[in-house]
Design an enzyme around this catalytic site. Structure first.
Site, PDB file in Angstrom:
ATOM      1  CD  GLU A   1     -29.638  25.162  16.697  1.00 45.14           C
ATOM      2  OE1 GLU A   1     -29.948  26.205  16.086  1.00 45.14           O
ATOM      3  OE2 GLU A   1     -28.589  24.527  16.463  1.00 45.14           O
TER       4      GLU A   1
ATOM      5  CG  ASP B   1       8.002  44.658  15.921  1.00 46.46           C
ATOM      6  OD1 ASP B   1       8.984  45.375  16.173  1.00 46.46           O
ATOM      7  OD2 ASP B   1       6.854  45.109  15.737  1.00 46.46           O
TER       8      ASP B   1
ATOM      9  NE  ARG C   1       3.762  33.741  22.664  1.00 48.70           N
ATOM     10  CZ  ARG C   1       3.504  34.719  21.797  1.00 48.70           C
ATOM     11  NH1 ARG C   1       3.089  34.421  20.569  1.00 48.70           N
ATOM     12  NH2 ARG C   1       3.650  35.978  22.146  1.00 48.70           N
TER      13      ARG C   1
END
Length: 374
Positions: free
Chosen positions: A51, A199, A206
């Site tokens: 606001e 993994d 990125r």
């Protein structure tokens, strides 16, 4: 697009960098034209609320104007002055508010203060759209817990990897770009040790086109009950902070392992299976760190535990037009699961979106959004 829809769009610009404050959008209209816009800035003395941002940009044009805001203006002194007083001083004659703020420090007081000053206040316009953006904040202030979104990608036959564990890449390029935007809009990216070992993900934003790329990375949280994570894991090489959540049993040895490495190790009580109790972990992320949005990117075991524990508020699932097959290939969600279909997790407010060659399904757990509109 009407004025409140524009305010909702502005509120999206605040996602990911306002916690524990709400991501709010606001604008001022005079003579049918937008004369000032704003959205919540990062917390701090100079982190203006939406606001005030709109009022400052409108300047003298605020006088006699109409303010549209996605959440009730605050009426208390916090890091910044009360927004209600800024509104009153500006000469705004009318305020449209999507949702009342259930925060005990606000909770109708803002609207009452504006009405007392002779300002006309209308409540409820665009509440469904605003509620979707504000749902994490509303859950945080009413339940003291963060909002959990689960994200994963799978093939048409529900697989996330082949039987050898190969999983890169299930989804297409455009879907992976979308994920970076999704990460930037959350306070925490959470994964499990199984995903790190399999993994070695980076779990960072990125995409250089995202405005917060250079200075704001989500907190990376690895659920690693036994403190097995290798010192050279990719999550430690990225900008931003990483927190390891380990059980109390393994906390001393893990802290010793990472001594001098500036890696935070959080000791969490065990659940009944001897693993990190996820509910307690989430409580600490919100209560101790002020994190209100958590994005879970993990393997099937941890995902299954989140679902089994009833901790999921939203799902974002990418479905790729591919078939892996194989009875030993990995499925998206493991865990204990349910015994009867009558106990299935119900999803609502479902959106189906085409992203490149993939289909994205976004949906909320039953009742999550309707709780926001009360």
């Amino acid at each position: 697009m009407n004025f409140m829809e524009r305010a909702v769009l502005l509120s999206r610009k605040a996602l990911g960098h306002t916690s524990p404050n709400p991501p709010v959008g606001a604008l001022i209209v005079k003579d049918g034209m937008i004369v000032g816009e704003g959205w919540t800035q990062s917390p701090g003395p100079e982190g203006w609320h939406a606001e005030r941002e709109a009022i400052v940009k409108a300047g003298k044009k605020s006088s006699g104007g109409i303010l549209y805001t996605t959440l009730e203006p605050c009426n208390h002194q916090g890091r910044t002055p009360p927004c209600t007083e800024e509104i009153i001083k500006s000469g705004i004659k009318e305020v449209h508010v999507s949702l009342l703020d259930p925060n005990p420090e606000v909770n109708g007081n803002g609207v009452d203060r504006l009405k007392l000053a002779g300002i006309k206040v209308l409540i409820g316009e665009g509440k469904e759209q605003s509620g979707e953006i504000l749902a994490p904040y509303l859950k945080f202030v009413t339940k003291g817990m963060p909002f959990v979104t689960v994200k994963y990608a799978m093939t048409l036959d529900g697989k996330i990897a082949t039987y050898t564990g190969d999983s890169q890449w299930i989804s297409g390029t455009k879907s992976r770009q979308y994920v970076h935007k999704l990460r930037s809009e959350n306070d925490v990216i959470l994964t499990g040790i199984g995903t790190v070992l399999a993994d070695n993900p980076r779990l960072s934003v990125r995409d250089k086109s995202i405005p917060t790329y250079d200075f704001k990375q989500p907190l990376r949280v690895v659920v690693d009950s036994k403190g097995q994570i290798p010192l050279d894991s990719a999550v430690f090489s990225e900008h931003g902070e990483t927190l390891l959540a380990v059980t109390e049993r393994f906390a001393p040895s893990t802290k010793s392992k990472f001594r001098g490495k500036e890696i935070d190790v959080e000791s969490i009580p065990e659940d009944e299976d001897g693993r990190v109790d996820l509910k307690i972990l989430l409580d600490r992320l919100s209560g101790n760190l002020g994190m209100i949005t958590v994005l879970v990117e993990s393997g099937p075991k941890l995902l299954g535990t989140f679902f089994d524990s009833g901790l999921v508020d939203k799902v974002e699932v990418f479905i790729a037009p591919k078939i892996i097959g194989g009875e030993n290939a990995f499925s998206a969600v493991a865990g204990k699961g349910i015994e009867y279909l009558s106990d299935v997790m119900k999803l609502e407010n479902i959106q189906v979106i085409t992203i490149g060659e993939d289909v994205l399904i976004k949906a909320y757990s039953h009742g999550v959004l309707s709780d926001c509109y009360k």
